[in-house]
Design an enzyme around this catalytic site. Structure first.
Site, PDB file in Angstrom:
ATOM      1  N   GLU A  25      18.458  26.465  30.243  1.00 10.73           N
ATOM      2  CA  GLU A  25      18.756  27.108  28.964  1.00 10.73           C
ATOM      3  C   GLU A  25      20.251  27.046  28.661  1.00 10.73           C
ATOM      4  OE1 GLU A  25      17.207  31.111  28.869  1.00 10.73           O
ATOM      5  OE2 GLU A  25      15.183  30.457  29.393  1.00 10.73           O
TER       6      GLU A  25
ATOM      7  N   ASP B  82       9.662  29.441  33.492  1.00  9.64           N
ATOM      8  CA  ASP B  82       9.955  30.696  34.190  1.00  9.64           C
ATOM      9  C   ASP B  82       9.314  31.877  33.444  1.00  9.64           C
ATOM     10  OD1 ASP B  82      11.660  30.772  32.043  1.00  9.64           O
ATOM     11  OD2 ASP B  82      13.454  31.316  33.182  1.00  9.64           O
ATOM     12  N   SER B  83       8.625  31.578  32.343  1.00  5.96           N
ATOM     13  CA  SER B  83       7.781  32.596  31.697  1.00  5.96           C
ATOM     14  C   SER B  83       6.758  33.138  32.694  1.00  5.96           C
ATOM     15  CB  SER B  83       7.068  32.006  30.472  1.00  5.96           C
ATOM     16  OG  SER B  83       6.407  30.805  30.813  1.00  5.96           O
TER      17      SER B  83
ATOM     18  N   GLU C 259      13.693  27.007  20.528  1.00  3.35           N
ATOM     19  CA  GLU C 259      12.820  28.194  20.506  1.00  3.35           C
ATOM     20  C   GLU C 259      13.282  29.199  19.452  1.00  3.35           C
ATOM     21  OE1 GLU C 259      11.911  29.951  24.316  1.00  3.35           O
ATOM     22  OE2 GLU C 259      10.912  31.667  23.390  1.00  3.35           O
TER      23      GLU C 259
ATOM     24  N   ASP D 148      11.334  24.672  35.189  1.00  2.00           N
ATOM     25  CA  ASP D 148      12.456  25.481  34.722  1.00  2.00           C
ATOM     26  C   ASP D 148      13.388  25.852  35.864  1.00  2.00           C
ATOM     27  OD1 ASP D 148      12.689  26.004  32.027  1.00  2.00           O
ATOM     28  OD2 ASP D 148      11.274  27.684  32.047  1.00  2.00           O
TER      29      ASP D 148
ATOM     30  N   LYS E 196      14.392  21.828  33.457  1.00  4.78           N
ATOM     31  CA  LYS E 196      14.826  22.345  32.153  1.00  4.78           C
ATOM     32  C   LYS E 196      15.802  23.490  32.416  1.00  4.78           C
ATOM     33  CE  LYS E 196      12.057  24.954  29.309  1.00  4.78           C
ATOM     34  NZ  LYS E 196      12.797  26.237  29.260  1.00  4.78           N
TER      35      LYS E 196
HETATM   36  O1  KIV Z   1       9.422  29.537  30.301  1.00  2.00           O
HETATM   37  C1  KIV Z   1       8.749  28.968  29.434  1.00  2.00           C
HETATM   38  O2  KIV Z   1       7.515  29.001  29.435  1.00  2.00           O
HETATM   39  C2  KIV Z   1       9.475  28.258  28.384  1.00  2.00           C
HETATM   40  C3  KIV Z   1       8.714  27.777  27.193  1.00  2.00           C
HETATM   41  C4  KIV Z   1       8.156  28.867  26.426  1.00  2.00           C
HETATM   42  C5  KIV Z   1       9.514  26.846  26.362  1.00  2.00           C
HETATM   43  O3  KIV Z   1      10.654  28.089  28.486  1.00  2.00           O
END
Ligand code: KIV
Length: 303
Positions: free
Chosen positions: A125, A54-55, A192, A93, A123
Site C-alpha cells: 500500500e 491482508d483483509s 480503492e 499482500d 502487493k
Molecule cells: O486486503 C485485501 O483484500 C485487499 C483488496 C481488497 C484489494 O487489499
C-alpha cells in the site's frame, strides 16, 4: 483465439497481466481474494488474479483492522493458496509494519513471502512515498502490485473509510502516485475507494493496468473480497460490494438442518456408517491370536 478475449488453461504470468489494458482490446482482469487452498481451487479456473489480501485479518480472524496481521500469517495463507492455484496469478499482500521502514526491510520481507509461498508477486500500500521501495524491489526481481486510494493499513490516519480524491490536492497526489508507481516498475495498481472520474482518469493515463475496488468500471480490472461478494462476511457491506450469492444464509440454513437431524436421530443414517451388518459373535481363540501390532490394518480415511 486470443488470450485477450478468452479464458485458457495457461498459467497467467506477471507480463500477461501487465499487458492487459482495456483500451488495447483486452477484456477486464477478474480478481478475487482467497485465504485457503479450497477457496483458491474454486476461484482458479475462473479468475485471472487471486490476491491473498491482508483483509484476512478482519474477514477470517475478526480483527478490527488489518494492522495486527503478521508476516507469518500472510506466508501461511499465501502458501495454502498457491497450493490450490494452478493457473491464476497469485499475489500476496505485505502486511502492516513489514515494508515501510526502508527498501531493504521491504526486500527482506518480500523475498521471504516469495520464497516461502511460491507466489508470483507481492502487493503493498502507498503512493509516491513508496515509489523508491517499489523500484528497489522490482529491480531485484520482485514483481510488485501497487495499491492507492483508500489504504486499509492506514485507515485511522487518513480519516476512516471514505471515498478519496474529491479534493484537488488529494486527486493530484493520487495521479502523481500512480505515475510514480508505474515508473518504479509496478506491474498493476489497485485503486480503492476513489471518486469514479479520478480512477477513470488514472486508468486512461497509465500504461499498466488498474484494478478497481469501489473505483470505476473504466478500470482495467476489478477486485472484491470473496467473502463479501459471496455474502459470507456479515459484519458490514461496503457500498461498492455486489453480493453474487447469499452463502451466509445458505450456511446458516444448512447448519440448522444438521443440528436438527442430529437431535432427531436422523443423522447419521445407515449409509453413513461402516459395517452396518450385525456383528458376528466374537470367538475366544486366544491360542492363535495375532499380536496387535502385527495385525493387518485397513487404510484409514474420511471416506
Ligand atoms: O486486503 C485485501 O483484500 C485487499 C483488496 C481488497 C484489494 O487489499
Amino acid at each position: 483465439m486470443s488470450t485477450l478475449t478468452s479464458i485458457t488453461n495457461e498459467k497467467i504470468s506477471v507480463p500477461a497481466i501487465r499487458a492487459r489494458k482495456v483500451r488495447s482490446g483486452s477484456v477486464p482482469i477478474a480478481c478475487l481474494t482467497a485465504y485457503s487452498k479450497p477457496m483458491a481451487q474454486l476461484l482458479d479456473p475462473h479468475v485471472d488474479v487471486i490476491l491473498v489480501g491482508d483483509s484476512l485479518g478482519m474477514v477470517l480472524y475478526g480483527f478490527e483492522s488489518t494492522q495486527p496481521v503478521t508476516l507469518d500469517m500472510m506466508i501461511d495463507h499465501g502458501a495454502a493458496v498457491v497450493r490450490g492455484a494452478k493457473r491464476a496469478l497469485v499475489v500476496v499482500d505485505m502486511p502492516f509494519g513489514t515494508y515501510k521502514l526502508s527498501p531493504a526491510q521491504a526486500y527482506q520481507n518480500a523475498s521471504r513471502i516469495m520464497a516461502e509461498t511460491g507466489c508470483a508477486a507481492v502487493k503493498l500500500e502507498g503512493g509516491t512515498e513508496m515509489a523508491e521501495t517499489v523500484a528497489f524491489l522490482t529491480r531485484r526481481g520482485i514483481p510488485v502490485m501497487g495499491h492507492i486510494g483508500l489504504l486499509p493499513q492506514s485507515v485511522s490516519a487518513s480519516g476512516g473509510y471514505r471515498a478519496h480524491g474529491r479534493e484537488e490536492a488529494e486527486a493530484h497526489y493520487l495521479v502523481q502516485s500512480a505515475r510514480k508507481l508505474q515508473d518504479a516498475g509496478a506491474f498493476a495498481i489497485v485503486i480503492e475507494s476513489t471518486v469514479e472520474p479520478l480512477a477513470a482518469r488514472i486508468t486512461q493515463e497509465l500504461e499498466i493496468p488498474t484494478i478497481g475496488i469501489g473505483a470505476s468500471p473504466a478500470c482495467d480490472g476489478q477486485i472484491l473480497v470473496t467473502d463479501d461478494m459471496l455474502g459470507v462476511f456479515q459484519d458490514f457491506k461496503p457500498k461498492f460490494v455486489r453480493q453474487f450469492a447469499q452463502l451466509g444464509q445458505q450456511i446458516s440454513t444448512a447448519v440448522q438442518d444438521y443440528a436438527k437431524a442430529v437431535r432427531q436421530h436422523e443423522f447419521p443414517a445407515p449409509e453413513h456408517c461402516f459395517g452396518v451388518k450385525p456383528l458376528v459373535p466374537i470367538q475366544d481363540n486366544s491360542a492363535n491370536k495375532t499380536a496387535p501390532d502385527k495385525a493387518p490394518h485397513k487404510k484409514r480415511g474420511r471416506r
